[in-house]
Write a protein that holds these residues in place. Sequence first.
Motif, PDB file in Angstrom:
ATOM      1  N   LEU A 167      -9.381   2.906   0.724  1.00 51.40           N
ATOM      2  CA  LEU A 167      -8.347   2.095   0.094  1.00 51.40           C
ATOM      3  C   LEU A 167      -8.832   1.660  -1.283  1.00 51.40           C
ATOM      4  CD1 LEU A 167      -5.562   0.691   0.625  1.00 51.40           C
ATOM      5  CD2 LEU A 167      -6.887  -1.358   1.212  1.00 51.40           C
TER       6      LEU A 167
ATOM      7  N   VAL B 219       0.868  -1.184   0.000  1.00 49.09           N
ATOM      8  CA  VAL B 219       0.000   0.000   0.000  1.00 49.09           C
ATOM      9  C   VAL B 219       0.900   1.228   0.000  1.00 49.09           C
ATOM     10  CG1 VAL B 219      -1.841   1.268   1.157  1.00 49.09           C
ATOM     11  CG2 VAL B 219      -1.773  -1.243   1.291  1.00 49.09           C
TER      12      VAL B 219
ATOM     13  N   LEU C 272      -9.307   2.071   8.363  1.00 51.23           N
ATOM     14  CA  LEU C 272      -8.212   2.989   8.027  1.00 51.23           C
ATOM     15  C   LEU C 272      -8.387   4.352   8.681  1.00 51.23           C
ATOM     16  CD1 LEU C 272      -7.474   2.493   4.222  1.00 51.23           C
ATOM     17  CD2 LEU C 272      -5.853   2.229   6.110  1.00 51.23           C
TER      18      LEU C 272
ATOM     19  N   ILE D  95      -4.232   4.918  -0.846  1.00 53.66           N
ATOM     20  CA  ILE D  95      -5.291   5.524  -0.035  1.00 53.66           C
ATOM     21  C   ILE D  95      -5.655   6.864  -0.657  1.00 53.66           C
ATOM     22  CG2 ILE D  95      -5.832   6.481   2.250  1.00 53.66           C
ATOM     23  CD1 ILE D  95      -3.884   4.310   3.364  1.00 53.66           C
TER      24      ILE D  95
ATOM     25  N   TRP E  88      -1.926  -0.979  -4.009  1.00 50.08           N
ATOM     26  CA  TRP E  88      -3.059  -0.258  -3.429  1.00 50.08           C
ATOM     27  C   TRP E  88      -2.603   1.150  -3.060  1.00 50.08           C
ATOM     28  CZ3 TRP E  88      -2.300  -5.437  -2.391  1.00 50.08           C
ATOM     29  CH2 TRP E  88      -3.398  -6.297  -2.512  1.00 50.08           C
TER      30      TRP E  88
END
Length: 306
Positions: A138, A13, A111, A39, A37
């Motif tokens: 995400l 991420v 998150l 955010i 991934w």
Amino acid sequence: MSICVTDLFIYPVKSLRGIRLERAQLDIRGLEDDRRWMIIDDNNKFVTQRRLPTMALVQTQLTDSHLILKSAHGECAIAREYAGKGAPFSAVIWGDNVQVLDEGDAVSAWLSEALNEKNSGEQHVNEKNVTRQKKWRLVRLANQPRPMSKPQYLGEQTHTVFADMAPLLMANQASLDALNAALAAKGETPVPMNRFRPNIVITGLAAFAEHKLAGLMGQGYNIRFGYPCERCVMPSIDQMTAEKHPSMEPYITLRSINSMPAYGKGESAKPANPKAAAFGENAYLAQAQSCLVLVGDKFQVLHDAS
């Protein structure tokens, strides 16, 4: 002394904590599972530690079936094979519009709790004049490639997922050693390599000699160096505590000993920038076929850019 791979890292991420590996598959998108991934915020714009330092505190783990996120708030599991039902939508990473898929409300809630605790500035007032923490989501790349970034430096066939620009960041241990010596001379604390979030760490070159090379030749594969990595203030964030250095170290010292050099040729040439710091090389695999990279792999210098 031979040039040797001493460390491999992926960051599943973008801007969360990475994973150290002994081996990794490499293709034109970078190391397998690296930055797959990211955010985003309420405006569908990507978020990194530059804005949310607490991202450094969220650990990542990969199993055969899941991405696992871990923090002081517990764990959150996301299926590696997309399990959501949402349609692709547009998000922004730097200047690129990309089609992404959302991992869902439960992941967003987890998150948001994990990231907002120390980032009290990340809040807004709604129409009822009620202050609330922002929500973070995400996302993963949908089945559509990201627009190519800087093909003049990184090759026409190169793609990335959610890396800033290049598929690979190569770092030289001797360069970190030189930086830490300069920090120690100023009475500052040395910093670990994780401040710079590289993918491949090498030994066997002189400090900052990586900026003078066209790339490296491994056993059955070549890695081309595109251009030096201009650093922002993110290396000033302690990756274990999420605290920023009050004097922007090691950025200030790095800039004084290794400012951004000139790079590129012809119409793509960029002048040196003494006001910016450089650390590591933005790089890419110079072949269509994937390959296996191992800790311990040996390299030879690729002097020319042909």
